[in-house]
Design an enzyme around this catalytic site. Structure first.
Site, mmCIF file in Angstrom:
data_model
loop_
_atom_site.group_PDB
_atom_site.id
_atom_site.type_symbol
_atom_site.label_atom_id
_atom_site.label_comp_id
_atom_site.label_asym_id
_atom_site.label_seq_id
_atom_site.Cartn_x
_atom_site.Cartn_y
_atom_site.Cartn_z
ATOM 1 N N ASP A 98 0.845 -1.194 0.000
ATOM 2 C CA ASP A 98 0.000 0.000 0.000
ATOM 3 C C ASP A 98 0.877 1.240 0.000
ATOM 4 O OD1 ASP A 98 -2.104 -1.669 0.127
ATOM 5 O OD2 ASP A 98 -2.415 -1.448 2.279
ATOM 6 N N ASP A 114 -39.122 0.615 -43.003
ATOM 7 C CA ASP A 114 -38.779 1.372 -41.794
ATOM 8 C C ASP A 114 -40.018 2.053 -41.219
ATOM 9 O OD1 ASP A 114 -37.053 3.440 -40.076
ATOM 10 O OD2 ASP A 114 -35.660 1.935 -40.842
ATOM 11 N N ARG A 136 -38.213 14.169 -29.648
ATOM 12 C CA ARG A 136 -38.823 13.663 -30.888
ATOM 13 C C ARG A 136 -40.319 13.383 -30.658
ATOM 14 N NH1 ARG A 136 -37.878 8.591 -34.881
ATOM 15 N NH2 ARG A 136 -37.313 9.751 -36.719
ATOM 16 N N ASP A 162 -35.759 -0.238 -32.779
ATOM 17 C CA ASP A 162 -35.184 1.101 -32.641
ATOM 18 C C ASP A 162 -35.486 1.657 -31.246
ATOM 19 O OD1 ASP A 162 -33.982 3.490 -33.373
ATOM 20 O OD2 ASP A 162 -35.293 3.883 -35.074
ATOM 21 N N ASP A 219 -26.813 6.756 -38.182
ATOM 22 C CA ASP A 219 -27.688 7.336 -39.206
ATOM 23 C C ASP A 219 -26.882 8.077 -40.256
ATOM 24 O OD1 ASP A 219 -30.079 6.398 -38.362
ATOM 25 O OD2 ASP A 219 -30.701 8.208 -37.303
#
Ligand code: DGJ
Length: 690
Positions: free
Chosen positions: A53, A333, A410, A445, A513
Site C-alpha cells: 500500500d 422502416d 422527438r 429502434d 444514421d
C-alpha cells in the site's frame, strides 16, 4: 492446462488464457489483484508479493468496498439498517469448476454476502466477471453502488486511456489521451449509451500501436446506464471500475434477495490494438452472437428512400428495384402503423395504418417474398407518442414524476419497461405481429434518452434503470425463442445501443444514421475497436448525403459500406439505369467476398490520408483489402501497403487482374493500391491464394 487453479498455501487463484494470466489472492481481509498480463503458472503467480500500500491507502482490490484505508471509488457501497456503511469481509468459500471461479465473501458482522464470479473459456483471452450481492438478513439493505468488477492494471511507467465518444450521426469517435492522476469517469445517465459513448475503455502504456504494445481493455456487456471510473493514483496504482449504473441509483435489497450485476469482460493483449480488436471480434462471434456462422444478407432499408411516407404501393415499387440489385432482405422502416405519418403521432399503436396498408401487411410481404427477398420491419417498442391511443389509455405507463413536466424528445416519451404489465403488453403485440405476418427480420429502434425517470407507484423506483434493460433483454430472448427464424437489428437513433449485451440477442446493429462514406470511415474505425464486422450494418445510400450534403461516387459509398454487413438505402426510384447497373455489380462483388469480411480477421492497415482495412479468412487463403481516400494534397506519397495475416509461402492472385504475388511480398514489401487519382478514391481488392 487448467483454466482455473488455486494454491491453498498462498490463497492465490489463477485464471489462464492462451496469451495471458490473471491472478488474485485472499490476503486475510480482501481479494487483491496479483497479476494481469503475460502467461504465468500458478506456482509462479504464488511467488508474487501483493503490491504494498502507498500513501496509507489500500489499493489493487478486486472489489473495493467502503471502510478502512480506502479512498477510491467503492465498487460496493451499502448502508446497513443501523447506518453502518463500511464493509469488512471474511472469506466464506470458493468454487472452482472448469473455467469458473467464484470467490464468496461475507461481511464479518452484518448479513451480507458478495460472490465474485470469474469465467474463462477455451481459446479466448477474454475473462468474464460479475458480482452477486445477497442480503442474508431479515432487514432491507440499501445498495448505493454495486459494480460488476474492478480491474487492476499492473504497474507500468506510463498510461494512456482509449474510449469512444460522439453524438447522433457521429458515433464511435476514438479518443486517446494520457491517463491523468485522479479519477476519470466515462458514464451515461441517459438510460442507454446512445451516441455519446460506448461501454468500454482501454488502457495501454502510452506507446501501443496497431501491431505492438500492451493493452488492457474492459467492456460491459450491458445496454443500460454505465459508469467506468478509471483511477490513477500518484503512487502508480491504476484501476478500472465497471458499473452497470450511473451514480445516485440506490436499490433496497430485500431480505433474501440477490442482486446480480451485468457482466464486465476484461482482456489483456501484449501485441497492440489490432490484436485486441481481433480478440474481441473472435469472442463476440464465438460466445455472444447467436448466428455468427451465418452470412448477413444484403438488405435494403427504405428510411433514406421513402422516410415516413410508406404505403403498400411505393414499398412494392422500391422492393422490386431493390430485388433487381441483388438485395436479399427488404426492410420497411418507420411510418407503417397507427396514425404515424411523421414523428408526431402513432408510437404505441402497433397495427398497420389502414390508409397506407388497407389489406394489412400481407400483400406487401407476399410481394417481397415473391421477389425472392426476406421481409423486415421497423419497430420502436419502448416508446409512445402522447398523440396515440396507447398513451390516452395508459398515461401512467411512461417514466414520470409527480408535479414534473414530461420532457418530450422527438415528440415521444419512454415507456417504463420495468413495469411487468408494460413489458407483458410489449411482448404480446410483438409476438402477435410476428405470428400473424411472415416477418423475417425486425429492426428494434430506440430514439431518446430517459428524463424524469421516476416510477411513482414503486417502492424502489430506481430499479427502473436496470429493470428497463432487463425487460428489453427478456422480450428479445423470448421472441427469439418463439420465432427462431427471425433475425434482429439493434438501433438507437443509429449506433446508440451497441454492446455485447444487446449483441447476445440481436444479429446486427445499425451503426449510425450517418451514411456519408467519409464520415463513416471514422465511425467504422471506432466501432471496429471492439465489435465485429458481421454485426456492423452499413448502407450505401444517396448522394449528396441527406445528412451531411456531401456528394460521393457510388463506388466509394459501396466500398466503405462493404466493410461490414452491406445494405442499401436511398431513393432507388431516382437512381438512373447506369447507377442501378453499377450498384448491381458492386452488390455482386460484395457477395463474392462477404464471408471473408464477416467471418474473417480484421487488420487495420492504415488510417491516415488513405484508410485501409484488410479482412483475412480463417484459413489465410483469401483476403479482402478495402481502401478509401477521401482527399489528398497533390504529391502526397502513397507507399505500398503491407498486408497482414497471409501465408508467406502462398502465391496470391489479385482476383480480376493478371497480378500474382507471394504472401511474403504482400506482407514484407506491400501492395501498391493503385487508387485512381482525384477525391473519393476507393478500391476493393480480393486476394486469393492459388
Ligand atoms: C432512427 C434510426 O436510426 C433510423 O434508421 C430510422 O429507423 C428512424 N429512427 C426512423 O424513425
Amino acid at each position: 492446462m487448467a483454466l482455473t487453479s488455486h494454491d491453498p498455501a498462498s490463497q492465490t487463484w489463477l485464471l489462464r488464457t492462451p496469451a495471458s494470466a490473471y491472478a488474485l489472492r485472499w490476503d486475510g481481509s480482501s481479494v487483491r489483484s496479483v497479476h494481469w498480463g503475460p502467461p504465468l503458472t500458478l506456482e509462479q503467480a504464488a511467488t508474487i508479493p501483493v503490491r504494498p500500500d502507498r500513501d496509507d491507502e489500500r489499493t489493487g482490490e478486486e472489489f473495493p468496498v467502503r471502510g478502512g484505508h480506502r479512498f477510491g471509488p467503492p465498487s460496493l457501497d451499502v448502508v446497513y439498517p443501523d447506518g453502518t456503511a463500511a464493509v469488512e469481509w471474511h472469506l466464506a468459500g470458493q468454487l472452482l469448476d472448469g473455467g469458473r471461479l467464484t470467490v464468496a465473501l461475507a461481511d464479518r458482522h452484518y448479513p451480507l454476502r458478495a460472490d465474485l464470479h470469474y469465467v474463462v473459456r477455451e481459446g479466448t483471452d477474454v475473462i468474464e466477471r460479475w458480482t452477486e450481492i445477497t442480503n442474508t438478513g431479515p432487514d432491507p439493505v440499501e445498495v448505493r453502488r454495486a459494480d460488476s468488477a474492478a480491474w487492476t492494471v499492473p504497474w507500468r511507467d506510463a498510461y494512456r486511456l482509449t474510449s469512444v465518444s460522439g453524438a447522433w450521426a457521429a458515433e464511435f469517435q476514438l479518443q486517446r489521451t494520457p491517463l491523468p492522476v485522479g479519477e476519470t469517469t466515462l458514464t451515461t445517465r441517459r438510460g442507454i449509451a446512445r451516441g455519446q459513448g460506448n461501454p468500454w475503455v482501454m488502457v495501454d502504456t502510452g506507446d501501443a500501436t496497431e501491431t505492438s504494445g500492451e493493452v488492457w481493455s474492459t467492456v460491459l456487456a450491458w445496454s443500460g446506464p454505465f459508469r467506468f471510473d478509471v483511477r490513477r493514483t500518484h503512487g502508480g496504482h491504476v484501476h478500472v471500475a465497471a458499473s452497470g449504473a450511473h451514480e445516485g441509483v440506490t436499490i433496497r435489497l430485500a431480505p433474501g434477495e440477490t442482486w446480480r450485476t451485468p457482466s464486465s469482460l476484461g482482456l489483456y493483449r501484449a501485441d497492440g490494438f489490432g490484436a485486441t480488436s481481433r480478440s474481441w471480434h473472435a469472442y463476440a462471434r464465438a460466445h455472444v452472437l447467436q448466428h455468427a456462422d451465418e452470412v448477413a444478407p444484403v438488405l435494403y432499408n427504405g428510411w433514406e428512400g421513402t422516410w415516413f411516407d410508406v404505403n403498400e404501393e411505393n414499398q412494392k415499387a422500391v422492393a422490386t428495384i431493390a430485388a433487381g440489385l441483388g438485395v436479399e432482405l427488404f426492410v420497411m422502416d418507420d411510418g407503417w402503423f397507427g396514425r404515424r405519418v411523421d414523428d408526431h403521432a402513432g408510437l404505441g399503436d402497433w397495427w398497420p395504418n389502414p390508409d397506407r396498408f388497407p389489406d394489412g401487411l400481407g400483400p406487401l410481404i407476399e410481394h417481397v417474398h415473391g421477389l425472392g427477398m426476406k421481409f423486415g420491419i421497423w419497430v420502436e417498442p419502448e416508446m409512445v407518442n402522447p398523440d396515440s391511443d396507447l398513451y390516452r389509455r395508459h398515461p401512467d405507463w411512461v417514466l414520470h414524476m409527480h408535479h414534473r413536466h414530461r420532457s418530450e424528445q422527438r415528440n415521444q416519451l419512454v415507456l417504463n419497461f420495468a413495469r411487468p404489465d408494460v413489458a407483458a403488453w410489449a411482448y404480446a403485440w410483438l409476438d402477435d405481429l410476428l405470428s400473424s405476418n411472415a416477418i423475417d427480420f425486425v429492426k428494434w429502434d430506440m430514439n431518446r434518452s430517459f428524463t424524469e425517470a421516476g416510477w411513482p407507484t414503486a417502492d424502489d423506483p430506481d430499479r427502473l434503470w436496470a429493470g428497463h434493460t432487463r425487460a428489453v433483454y427478456d422480450i428479445l430472448d423470448r421472441l427469439r425463442a418463439t420465432h427462431p427464424h427471425v433475425r434482429v437489428e439493434s438501433c438507437a437513433s443509429g449506433g446508440g445501443r451497441v454492446d455485447l449485451g444487446i449483441l447476445a440477442r440481436t444479429d446486427q446493429v445499425w451503426t449510425s444514421d450517418n451514411t456519408d462514406p467519409v464520415d463513416r470511415i471514422a465511425i467504422q474505425h471506432g466501432y471496429s475497436q471492439v465489435y465485429p464486422a458481421i454485426a456492423m450494418g452499413s448502407w450505401a445510400s444517396d448522394s449528396p448525403n441527406p445528412i451531411t450534403h456531401r456528394a460521393a461516387p457510388l463506388a466509394m459509398r459501396f466500398h466503405v459500406a462493404s466493410a461490414g454487413a452491406l445494405g442499401v438505402s436511398g431513393n432507388l426510384r431516382e437512381w438512373d439505369a447506369g447507377a442501378l447497373d453499377e450498384a448491381r455489380s458492386l452488390v455482386d462483388a460484395y457477395k463474392r467476398v462477404r464471408k471473408i469480411v464477416q467471418h474473417g480477421e480484421l487488420h487495420r492497415l492504415a488510417n491516415g490520408t488513405t484508410t485501409v482495412v484488410e479482412y483475412v479468412s480463417a484459413d489465410r487463403r483469401e483476403a479482402v483489402v478495402l481502401a478509401w481516400r477521401p482527399s489528398m494534397a497533390w504529391a502526397t506519397p502513397q507507399p505500398p501497403v503491407r498486408l497482414a495475416g497471409l501465408d508467406p509461402d502462398v502465391e496470391y492472385e489479385l482476383v480480376g487482374t493478371a497480378e500474382t504475388y507471394s504472401g511474403a511480398v504482400l506482407m514484407g514489401h506491400g501492395l501498391d493500391l493503385a487508387l485512381p487519382p482525384g477525391p473519393d478514391a476507393s478500391r476493393m481488392i480480393h486476394v486469393r491464394g492459388q
